[in-house]
Design a protein around this motif. Structure first.
Motif, short mmCIF file in Angstrom:
data_model
loop_
_atom_site.label_atom_id
_atom_site.label_comp_id
_atom_site.label_asym_id
_atom_site.label_seq_id
_atom_site.Cartn_x
_atom_site.Cartn_y
_atom_site.Cartn_z
N ILE A 105 1.10 6.17 1.21
CA ILE A 105 1.79 4.98 1.73
C ILE A 105 2.56 5.43 2.97
O ILE A 105 3.48 6.22 2.89
N ASN A 106 2.17 4.91 4.11
CA ASN A 106 2.86 5.22 5.35
C ASN A 106 2.79 4.03 6.30
O ASN A 106 1.75 3.77 6.86
N PRO A 107 3.83 3.30 6.43
CA PRO A 107 5.15 3.57 5.88
C PRO A 107 5.41 2.88 4.53
O PRO A 107 4.93 1.78 4.28
N LEU A 108 6.19 3.59 3.71
CA LEU A 108 6.80 3.01 2.52
C LEU A 108 8.16 2.55 3.02
O LEU A 108 8.89 3.35 3.61
N ALA A 119 4.04 -0.91 3.05
CA ALA A 119 3.61 -1.68 4.22
C ALA A 119 2.18 -1.34 4.60
O ALA A 119 1.49 -2.11 5.26
N ASP A 120 1.71 -0.16 4.20
CA ASP A 120 0.35 0.26 4.47
C ASP A 120 -0.15 0.95 3.21
O ASP A 120 0.66 1.31 2.34
N ALA A 121 -1.45 1.15 3.09
CA ALA A 121 -1.97 1.79 1.88
C ALA A 121 -3.27 2.50 2.19
O ALA A 121 -4.11 1.98 2.94
MN MN Z 1 0.12 3.50 8.28
#
Ligand code: MN
Ligand code: GDP
Length: 361
Positions: free
Chosen positions: A184-187, A197-199
């Motif tokens: 996960i970036n960003p959590l 927010a991303d996975a």
């Molecule tokens: Mn990302």
């Protein structure tokens, strides 16, 4: 097999990780059906398997009035050469802070390893390089059903408790989905709590059946065909097709091709005890690689019988020249069969490879 963001988010949500609500579309016109759900600010995200997607223009900010235009923009471009066929439209999070977390296997330790950084986001690679201590890591016994609390504290420092809980939930995803990577970036923290927010999720190819995934999308059609026959097969960029038995013999054939200035078009290990039919499929498969100009068959007869190998090569009947080196069980008979059909045979690996490099030009 790599999952796309929207697929990974669905699986994350099943383990209790909060993800923004979103709508997936494959044409910008489809958005018209969802206009009432898109009252506020949104993020429009190309669903492409590309690293650094945001920086490459694959993540756009929009609102009710501009969302269709932004989506159309994405459908009409490529992100690092990849065409956009699906777009995820999500409620835009009011991000207060971005963290980074990823879970993978530490092969040396044979344990899961979790990486965590308090400064996540699109610059994580640079941050990790510049600041030695920016990314913390812990690894632990894979038999534990949860990340031990003391390790979560060590990893996450003073970040909110909900962040630590999310890291543990991501570990559940990692285990339950037989993942090689869960990231996960960003959590992010927001006024409404913590969100992914991303996975990113990569599933171990060996577990696809158990995960109910029928087709490995990451494989080419030929690689899928090879999988069906149980060949170890990798397509490469050169012009010399390679068929061997045993990974070692096949690899050294590849090495020798490079040594003599050629480029291999593939790696194909037919495995032990290859019979006529397997060899036939292998030869046809390699011949179907468009860049192949010549095929080297380098097989050692043990359980594998060289006469069967010869019959397989003959049965394949491909138009591309096939240069053969067979040795071991029934080699004599195999050579006889092949020479009757006019195949070129040489008795050492060195000679077949040299010859193939010459033929390939
Ligand atoms: Mn990302
Ligand atoms: P990536 O470039 O493929 O990793 O795409 P991400 O999904 O990580 O998005 C890139 C960046 O866009 C993130 O690091 C965030 O800074 C920003 N971003 C993504 N979603 C949101 C959101 O909902 N709200 C805000 N404010 N920024 C977002």
């Amino acid at each position: 097999m790599k999952l796309l963001e929207y697929e990974a988010k669905q699986l994350f949500a099943e383990e209790g990780i909060r993800v923004p609500t979103g709508i997936l579309v494959s044409k910008h016109e489809e958005i018209l059906l969802h206009m009432d759900e898109l009252a506020g600010k949104v993020v429009v995200k190309a669903q492409v398997d590309v690293g650094g997607r945001g920086k490459a223009g694959g993540v756009l900010m929009a609102d009710h009035d501009t969302v269709i235009e932004k989506a159309r923009q994405l459908f009409n471009t490529t992100i690092k050469g990849v065409p956009v066929t699906r777009v995820l439209i999500e409620e835009r999070l009011d991000i207060r802070h971005e963290y980074y977390v990823s879970i993978a296997i530490d092969r040396a330790k044979k344990q899961p390893v979790i990486l965590f950084a308090e400064t996540g986001g699109m610059d994580i690679e640079e941050t990790a390089q510049k600041e030695k201590n920016a990314v913390r890591s812990v690894s632990f016994c894979p038999l534990l059903p949860d990340v031990p609390n003391f390790l979560l504290r060590e990893l996450c420092g003073d970040s909110p408790a909900e962040i630590q809980k999310t890291v543990n939930r991501l570990y559940h995803v990692f285990c339950h989905k037989d993942a090689l990577l869960a990231e996960i970036n960003p959590l992010v923290t927001t006024p409404d709590g913590v969100y992914a927010a991303d996975a990113k999720l990569i599933i171990d190819d060996n577990s696809l059946a158990r995960q109910g995934i029928a087709i490995n999308r990451d494989l080419s059609e030929r690689e899928r065909e090879a999988e069906k026959h149980g060949f170890s097969f990798v397509e490469l960029a050169g012009t010399i097709g390679v068929i061997g038995n045993g990974a070692g013999l096949t690899m050294s054939t590849l090495d020798l091709i490079e040594f003599y200035g050629g480029r291999a078009a593939d790696f194909l290990d037919v495995g032990g005890g290859a019979d006529t039919e397997r060899v036939m499929h292998a030869v046809r498969l390699v011949a179907s690689v468009p860049s192949v100009r010549v095929i080297v068959v380098n097989l050692l007869g043990g359980i594998t019988r060289c006469d069967e190998v010869a019959r397989g090569i003959i049965a394949a009947g491909v138009a591309i020249p096939v240069i053969v080196r067979i040795a071991g069980t029934n080699a004599e008979e195999g050579r006889k069969l092949l020479s009757e059909k006019g195949y070129e045979m040489l008795d050492t690996m060195d000679h077949v490879v040299k010859k193939a490099v010459e033929v390939a030009g």
